[in-house]
Write a protein that holds these residues in place. Structure first.
Motif, mmCIF file in Angstrom:
data_model
loop_
_atom_site.group_PDB
_atom_site.id
_atom_site.type_symbol
_atom_site.label_atom_id
_atom_site.label_comp_id
_atom_site.label_asym_id
_atom_site.label_seq_id
_atom_site.Cartn_x
_atom_site.Cartn_y
_atom_site.Cartn_z
ATOM 1 N N LEU A 122 0.848 -1.182 0.000
ATOM 2 C CA LEU A 122 0.000 0.000 0.000
ATOM 3 C C LEU A 122 0.886 1.235 0.000
ATOM 4 C CD1 LEU A 122 -3.147 0.883 0.616
ATOM 5 C CD2 LEU A 122 -2.124 1.547 2.773
ATOM 6 N N VAL A 123 0.657 2.128 -0.949
ATOM 7 C CA VAL A 123 1.357 3.402 -0.955
ATOM 8 C C VAL A 123 0.347 4.460 -0.551
ATOM 9 C CG1 VAL A 123 2.568 5.083 -2.370
ATOM 10 C CG2 VAL A 123 2.982 2.664 -2.721
ATOM 11 N N SER A 124 0.578 5.071 0.590
ATOM 12 C CA SER A 124 -0.385 6.028 1.128
ATOM 13 C C SER A 124 0.131 7.439 0.894
ATOM 14 C CB SER A 124 -0.567 5.749 2.615
ATOM 15 O OG SER A 124 -1.477 6.656 3.153
ATOM 16 N N ARG A 144 5.669 3.894 -8.043
ATOM 17 C CA ARG A 144 5.923 3.181 -6.796
ATOM 18 C C ARG A 144 4.730 2.322 -6.404
ATOM 19 N NH1 ARG A 144 6.556 6.313 -2.127
ATOM 20 N NH2 ARG A 144 6.342 8.278 -3.232
ATOM 21 N N ALA A 145 3.527 2.776 -6.779
ATOM 22 C CA ALA A 145 2.319 2.052 -6.372
ATOM 23 C C ALA A 145 1.987 0.898 -7.301
ATOM 24 C CB ALA A 145 1.149 3.022 -6.310
ATOM 25 N N MET A 146 2.654 0.823 -8.466
ATOM 26 C CA MET A 146 2.344 -0.239 -9.427
ATOM 27 C C MET A 146 2.459 -1.604 -8.751
ATOM 28 S SD MET A 146 1.932 0.813 -12.700
ATOM 29 C CE MET A 146 1.771 2.499 -13.300
ATOM 30 N N GLY A 147 1.506 -2.460 -9.055
ATOM 31 C CA GLY A 147 1.518 -3.786 -8.458
ATOM 32 C C GLY A 147 0.884 -3.801 -7.075
ATOM 33 N N ARG A 172 -5.350 -0.418 -15.521
ATOM 34 C CA ARG A 172 -6.221 -0.947 -14.479
ATOM 35 C C ARG A 172 -5.657 -2.222 -13.868
ATOM 36 N NH1 ARG A 172 -11.944 -1.143 -17.155
ATOM 37 N NH2 ARG A 172 -10.603 -0.941 -18.969
ATOM 38 N N GLU A 173 -4.933 -3.009 -14.685
ATOM 39 C CA GLU A 173 -4.430 -4.279 -14.151
ATOM 40 C C GLU A 173 -3.153 -4.063 -13.336
ATOM 41 O OE1 GLU A 173 -4.635 -3.399 -17.242
ATOM 42 O OE2 GLU A 173 -2.669 -3.637 -18.195
ATOM 43 N N ASP A 174 -2.587 -2.848 -13.393
ATOM 44 C CA ASP A 174 -1.326 -2.615 -12.685
ATOM 45 C C ASP A 174 -1.507 -2.040 -11.288
ATOM 46 O OD1 ASP A 174 0.331 -3.606 -14.613
ATOM 47 O OD2 ASP A 174 0.437 -1.715 -15.701
ATOM 48 N N LEU A 175 -2.557 -1.291 -11.079
ATOM 49 C CA LEU A 175 -2.748 -0.772 -9.719
ATOM 50 C C LEU A 175 -4.200 -0.449 -9.437
ATOM 51 C CD1 LEU A 175 -1.494 2.878 -9.114
ATOM 52 C CD2 LEU A 175 -2.350 2.069 -11.268
ATOM 53 N N VAL A 176 -4.514 -0.419 -8.151
ATOM 54 C CA VAL A 176 -5.852 -0.070 -7.685
ATOM 55 C C VAL A 176 -5.731 1.235 -6.909
ATOM 56 C CG1 VAL A 176 -7.691 -0.724 -6.099
ATOM 57 C CG2 VAL A 176 -6.645 -2.445 -7.561
ATOM 58 N N VAL A 177 -6.580 2.190 -7.235
ATOM 59 C CA VAL A 177 -6.541 3.479 -6.556
ATOM 60 C C VAL A 177 -7.711 3.566 -5.574
ATOM 61 C CG1 VAL A 177 -6.641 5.968 -6.852
ATOM 62 C CG2 VAL A 177 -5.434 4.584 -8.521
ATOM 63 N N ILE A 178 -7.413 3.920 -4.357
ATOM 64 C CA ILE A 178 -8.470 4.118 -3.362
ATOM 65 C C ILE A 178 -8.419 5.568 -2.896
ATOM 66 C CG2 ILE A 178 -9.345 3.465 -1.095
ATOM 67 C CD1 ILE A 178 -8.202 0.725 -1.449
#
Lengths: 301, 151
Positions: A109-111, A135-138, A174-180
């Motif tokens: 998780l990258v916050s 940095r957040a990829m994956g 979309r397949e590389d990262l999820v954004v919250i």
């Protein structure tokens, strides 16, 4: 359990039966879900939604196996709710859950907040935002207080640039990262109104309800137990009273207020033991007494 | 002449999938991966242009691959390589480096003989491509001809 066979014309595929339970065992999802139930008090709608997402990802994988169309689902989420309702905690869990479901590859998780994405001068924002995205990829990119990205009072604000880059990556990778995205309810609502692109690219809007008094007490006991403390019966009574009083006061922030109250009670307990000059038993070292809680400012009025 | 440089130099060119797997390996080792490019492919030229800074704190190859693609798009006719820098004390050097793009036409190298004192000869290498100015070295002949026509 089996997936019902697809419509006529796919006879070859319909013969195949996928055991969803076995698939579930494969993905090792039961453990984090049980942890979620155990460690997070209340939040029924949130848990329900996470369960739905988990089931959906499982079915998507089963569909892929029998050769049905399985585009990468959009998993970007928005968490809205009052302070201290557990948005960050759930985001952290979410990274782990999505990782075990095999949806994100690394599960970290990258916050970040506005400062990490938006630069101070022209041309500074794009590299900064891209760096964070890389940095957040994956894993999962968690943007706390996302509405600060958009400053409607300043047309030249660089936040808009960060938003555009974010939207582009959210759409194309979309397949590389999820954004919250997370933030307070009303301000997130106005943020989405002024950035319709975000609203449509986020599939899951999850609202975190406030805790009621009994849930807050459960949180207090859970937090105490996690750090090897326990509340004496009298302290428990005091805590119940503390919670009802604290809820009436301004700037009450749910779980966070409880955690702070508990931290202060631990300080007072230490002081009491130290001043008492008694021989501290193991029992005494881990017990928080009513006086530790009743010394709080909240009881002053 | 097919230039061979760096790790995997005697293998066929890596596919994107293979490059991605190699990056994963580098990241697992904790190395910082950087993208570099050049149109001066002399074997002793160690100073290539950097495509942005080396990428620290990455967890997944997707970020590096995005930069590789961006670099290829901007410089379709040059050599592009990846370098993986190990910052561990005692190493502090590039541990792995390999080409991820080469130009379509590689004219190769010329052997240069320089007469020195007495009758001794010093040998040198220079790429045919560097006779042309920077930016036009590895473009296809048609592209260069087209550029010559324009004012």
């Amino acid at each position: 359990m089996s997936i019902p066979g697809p419509a006529a014309g796919f006879e070859a595929a319909s013969a195949e039966v996928i055991d969803l339970k076995a698939l579930q065992a494969d993905s090792d999802i039961a453990a984090p879900m049980a942890e979620l139930d155990r460690d997070l008090v209340g939040l029924a709608p949130v848990k329900q939604r996470i369960r739905e997402i988990a089931a959906f990802l499982l079915v998507a994988r089963a569909r892929e196996r029998v050769g049905l169309a399985a585009g990468p689902p959009t998993l970007h989420m928005a968490f809205t709710g009052n302070p201290g309702t557990g948005k960050t905690t759930v985001a952290l869990r979410m990274a782990g859950i999505l990782h075990r479901l095999g949806y994100v590859r690394k599960g970290h998780l990258v916050s970040v907040t506005r400062d990490d994405l938006v630069g101070q001068y022209i041309g500074h924002t794009a590299p900064k935002t891209k760096d964070v995205l890389k940095r957040a990829m994956g894993g999962v990119l968690f943007i706390d207080e996302a509405y600060y990205l958009h400053r409607p009072e300043n047309e030249k604000d660089y936040g808009q640039e960060a938003i555009e880059i974010l939207l582009q990556v959210m759409e194309n990778q979309r397949e590389d990262l999820v954004v919250i995205l997370a933030g307070y309810r009303d301000r997130m609502a106005s943020f989405f109104v002024s950035n319709p692109g975000f609203r449509s690219r986020i599939a899951h809007h999850i609202d975190f309800p406030d805790y009621d008094a009994s849930e807050l007490l459960a949180i207090a006991e859970l937090l105490a137990a996690q750090s090897d403390y326990r509340l004496s019966p009298a302290a428990r009574e005091a805590m119940i009273e503390y919670i009802t009083r604290r809820q009436q006061q301004p700037s009450f922030s749910n779980g966070r207020s409880i955690r702070n109250a508990l931290d202060r009670a631990r300080l007072r307990q230490a002081m009491r033991l130290y001043a008492g000059n008694a021989v501290a038993t193991r029992e005494a070292l881990q017990t928080i007494e009513a006086e530790d809680i009743r010394a709080s400012r909240v009881f002053a009025t | 002449m097919r230039v061979t440089q760096g790790t995997f130099s005697f293998l066929p060119d890596l596919t994107d999938r293979q490059i991605s797997d190699q990056i994963e390996y580098c990241l697992r080792q904790g190395w910082a991966v950087g993208v570099e490019f050049t149109d001066d492919i002399h074997p002793r030229n160690t100073y290539w242009e950097m495509w942005g800074l080396p990428m620290f704190d990455l967890r997944d190859a997707a970020g590096v691959m995005a930069e590789v693609r961006a670099c290829r798009e901007t410089h379709p006719d040059v050599y592009v390589r990846l370098t993986a820098f190990d910052s561990t004390r005692g190493w502090e050097t590039v541990r792995l480096s390999f080409l991820v793009q080469r130009p379509a036409e590689e004219p190769g190298f010329r052997l240069e003989r320089t007469e020195a004192e007495g009758r001794s000869i010093r040998y040198g290498l220079s790429a045919y491509a560097i006779d042309r100015p920077v930016g036009e070295r590895y473009k296809s002949k048609q592209a260069n001809a087209a550029q010559g026509d324009s004012p």
